[in-house]
Scaffold this active site. Structure first.
Site, PDB file in Angstrom:
ATOM      1  N   ASP A 170      -1.540   0.616 -10.353  1.00 33.81           N
ATOM      2  CA  ASP A 170      -2.845   1.233 -10.088  1.00 33.81           C
ATOM      3  C   ASP A 170      -2.793   2.301  -9.001  1.00 33.81           C
ATOM      4  OD1 ASP A 170      -2.320  -0.743  -8.195  1.00 33.81           O
ATOM      5  OD2 ASP A 170      -4.432  -1.134  -7.815  1.00 33.81           O
ATOM      6  N   ASP A 199       2.821   2.134  -7.952  1.00 34.55           N
ATOM      7  CA  ASP A 199       2.670   0.948  -8.794  1.00 34.55           C
ATOM      8  C   ASP A 199       1.643   1.155  -9.906  1.00 34.55           C
ATOM      9  OD1 ASP A 199       0.413   0.990  -7.213  1.00 34.55           O
ATOM     10  OD2 ASP A 199       0.264  -1.192  -7.106  1.00 34.55           O
ATOM     11  N   SER A 238      -2.571  -4.439 -10.628  1.00 30.80           N
ATOM     12  CA  SER A 238      -1.695  -3.749  -9.693  1.00 30.80           C
ATOM     13  C   SER A 238      -0.250  -3.640 -10.176  1.00 30.80           C
ATOM     14  CB  SER A 238      -1.774  -4.458  -8.351  1.00 30.80           C
ATOM     15  OG  SER A 238      -1.124  -3.706  -7.389  1.00 30.80           O
ATOM     16  N   HIS A 239       0.652  -4.227  -9.426  1.00 32.48           N
ATOM     17  CA  HIS A 239       2.087  -4.096  -9.694  1.00 32.48           C
ATOM     18  C   HIS A 239       2.561  -5.095 -10.747  1.00 32.48           C
ATOM     19  CE1 HIS A 239       1.139  -7.079  -6.755  1.00 32.48           C
ATOM     20  NE2 HIS A 239       2.273  -7.693  -7.017  1.00 32.48           N
ATOM     21  N   ASP A 277      -1.848   2.339  -5.801  1.00 37.14           N
ATOM     22  CA  ASP A 277      -2.120   2.161  -4.373  1.00 37.14           C
ATOM     23  C   ASP A 277      -0.864   1.864  -3.560  1.00 37.14           C
ATOM     24  OD1 ASP A 277      -1.858  -0.397  -5.345  1.00 37.14           O
ATOM     25  OD2 ASP A 277      -3.799  -1.127  -4.621  1.00 37.14           O
ATOM     26  N   ARG A 278       0.201   1.446  -4.219  1.00 35.22           N
ATOM     27  CA  ARG A 278       1.434   1.174  -3.473  1.00 35.22           C
ATOM     28  C   ARG A 278       2.379   2.374  -3.520  1.00 35.22           C
ATOM     29  NH1 ARG A 278       3.400  -4.993  -4.174  1.00 35.22           N
ATOM     30  NH2 ARG A 278       1.351  -5.948  -4.042  1.00 35.22           N
ATOM     31  N   LYS A 311      -5.412   1.114  -0.090  1.00 33.01           N
ATOM     32  CA  LYS A 311      -4.149   1.759   0.208  1.00 33.01           C
ATOM     33  C   LYS A 311      -3.922   2.849  -0.831  1.00 33.01           C
ATOM     34  CE  LYS A 311      -1.521  -2.086  -1.807  1.00 33.01           C
ATOM     35  NZ  LYS A 311      -2.504  -3.163  -1.972  1.00 33.01           N
TER      36      LYS A 311
END
Ligand code: G16
Length: 542
Positions: free
Chosen positions: A278, A276, A112-113, A280-281, A375
């Site tokens: 991937d 981010d 992710s982030h 999703d954010r 998300k």
């Protein structure tokens, strides 16, 4: 040829808030990724001949693990793997592919982030057939399996060509390399009024998206520049790179500061967004206005019917416990259900599947809906653009009007990263021990009304998740919440969430940290952060 390889368990393969996240050198140990993937397969039933979706955010080690996962899927009896070209699938796009093609599940490779690179982070997550992260029942089973695993199965074949769209065969299993962007773009076009957004941009509203060298680049370029007519270059850092170009792909006021400063400058764009690693954010900024993720959820919910995909209205809203209560006021006004879950997108899955909630969100820059089960960063950006186009107002005007109508939830999160694990656990234990004695205690003008360790009773499957964060609730509706992050890979990260509700519009223009100063001091007083962690100030304030 299918090989069965003897192996021994590794300690610590416990999935966290969102899958297993470790440093690359940990994942690169012989058998480490294989053990975890085999433990996933060993925890599932009924996938023989079924389809598995595999994709990742393009970070360092993505291609290596994708090759391993495909060969192991073939050896374990899957009928087909669908994989994004180049090994790329954003997390929401992977969720969509799983749902659209009725796959059995998916393996999403991302941390992710968190930063990427040879010494940075990597991650593996399993998503179930609804497209969402596996629930705790499955992640617990995977972890239990990692502790006793003694063999894994893998096809002993040459690497698969991930760069050519089309079909190949591995030991009788079909591998379909798909365009990672097309299905996702089609879904977005079905939800939002692209014509109205195109007109907004053609009318002079300047929109920029910072993809932070991560996975949303190709998606954002196709949508914003090709379909919505924004000038070339509107998507910045648009090529997904294994180390994200050295960026920390975390869309917040620290790591997306360049974008923030640009939007805030008089000559800068009108609207900026970042996503981010991937995809999703999301972070949304308008001229003169940073939108907190909690407010973003509330404003999207309040304006949902402007988007064609939500024109019939929303059934309910879900938010994680530490997320501000701004959305609760919207739900109350709309007369719809409001659900408070623990941190972690996986907790929304049941509510979305049951049709109880349509939109959901988290303070950690996550917003989404029942269109997928993750998300979705670009979804939130398009929702905002659709709202701007429909209301013909700026971000700042929309946010201020929302506060005037519903009141403002001043909100901030203070993170203390890479804290000594024992010290962080000690701080949480101290808070837990003092819970019973907190009600009635005062700090300045604040009086503790209640204090607890949040537990969630899932209304759909009846499961109970305990120890999800310490809440200290003050009279008047203010609160501080303490939790340890479940996504870090080094030491512990203490998160302190601070919130105050202010109904009076005359008091909506105060600087956030100033408006929360007494609560921040109260958090220090009750948790003894400085003495217990040795930290004078937070690492990140959002
Ligand atoms: C993950 C989860 C989110 C969660 C976030 C922060 O996001 O999917 O639900 O809010 O981590 O969790 P924590 O506070 O435990 O670090 P992502 O974007 O990292 O997958």
């Amino acid at each position: 040829m299918i090989k069965t390889v003897a192996t021994t368990p590794f300690d610590g393969q416990k999935p966290g808030t969102s899958g297993l996240r470790k440093k690359v050198p940990v994942f690169a140990q012989p058998n480490y990724a294989e053990n975890f993937i085999q433990s996933i397969f060993d925890s599932l039933e009924g996938f023989a001949g079924e389809t598995l979706v595999i994709g990742g955010d393009g970070r360092y080690f993505n291609r290596e693990v994708i090759q391993i996962a495909i060969k192991m899927a073939a050896a374990n009896g899957f009928g087909k793997v669908m994989v994004g070209q180049g090994g790329i699938l954003s997390t929401p796009a992977a969720s969509n592919v799983i749902r659209k093609y009725k796959a059995f599940g998916g393996i999403v490779l991302s941390a992710s982030h968190n930063p990427g690179g040879p010494n940075e982070d990597f991650g593996i997550k399993y998503n179930i057939g609804n497209g969402g992260p596996a629930p705790e029942k499955i992640t617990d089973a995977i972890y239990a399996r990692t502790k006793v695993i003694d063999t894994y199965k893998i096809a002993d074949v040459a690497d698969i060509d991930l760069d050519k769209v089309g079909t190949q065969t591995v030991e009788g299993m079909t591998v379909e390399v798909i365009d990672p962007v097309a299905d996702y773009v089609e879904l977005m076009e079905s939800l939002f009024d692209f014509g109205a957004i195109r007109a907004l941009i053609a009318g002079g509203t300047r929109v920029v998206i910072d993809s932070m060298g991560a996975v949303t680049g190709p998606y954002a370029t196709e949508i914003l520049e090709k379909r919505l007519g924004a000038p070339a270059g509107s998507v910045r850092n648009s090529t997904p790179l294994p180390d994200f170009g050295g960026h920390h792909p975390d869309p917040n006021l620290v790591h997306a500061k360049e974008l923030y400063d640009d939007v805030m400058s008089p000559e800068g764009p009108d609207f900026g967004a970042a996503s981010d690693g991937d995809g999703d954010r999301n972070m949304v900024v308008g001229k003169g206005m940073f939108v907190t993720p909690s407010d973003s959820l509330a404003i999207i919910a309040a304006n949902a019917t402007v988007a064609p995909g939500y024109s019939q209205g929303i059934a309910g809203i879900a938010r994680s416990m530490p997320t501000s209560a701004a959305a609760d006021r919207v739900a109350e006004k709309l007369g719809i259900g409001m659900y408070e879950t623990p941190t972690g997108w996986k907790f929304f899955g049941n509510l979305l599947d049951a049709g109880k909630a349509t939109v959901c969100g988290e303070e950690s820059f996550g917003t989404g809906s029942d269109h997928v089960r993750e998300k979705d960063g670009l979804w939130a950006v398009l929702f905002w653009l659709n709202i701007l186009a429909a209301r013909k107002q700026s971000v700042a005007q929309i946010v201020k009007a929302h506060w005037a109508e519903y009141g403002r939830n001043y909100y901030s999160r203070h993170d203390y990263e890479e804290v000594d694990t024992d010290a962080a656990n000690g701080l949480m234990a101290h808070l837990r021990d003092s819970l019973a004695s907190l009600p009635g205690q005062t700090f300045g003008a604040l009086e503790v009304e209640a204090a607890d360790d949040f537990a969630y009773h899932d209304p759909i499957d009846g499961s109970v998740s305990k120890n999800q964060g310490i809440r200290i609730l003050f009279k008047g509706g203010s609160r501080v919440v303490f939790r340890l992050s479940g996504t870090g890979t080094a030491g512990a990260t203490l998160r302190v969430y601070v919130e105050r509700y202010e109904p009076d519009a005359a008091r909506h223009g105060i600087d956030t940290q100033e408006a929360l100063a007494d609560l921040i001091a109260a958090a220090e007083h009750f948790a003894q952060i400085k003495t217990r962690t040795g930290r004078e100030t937070p690492t990140v304030i959002t």
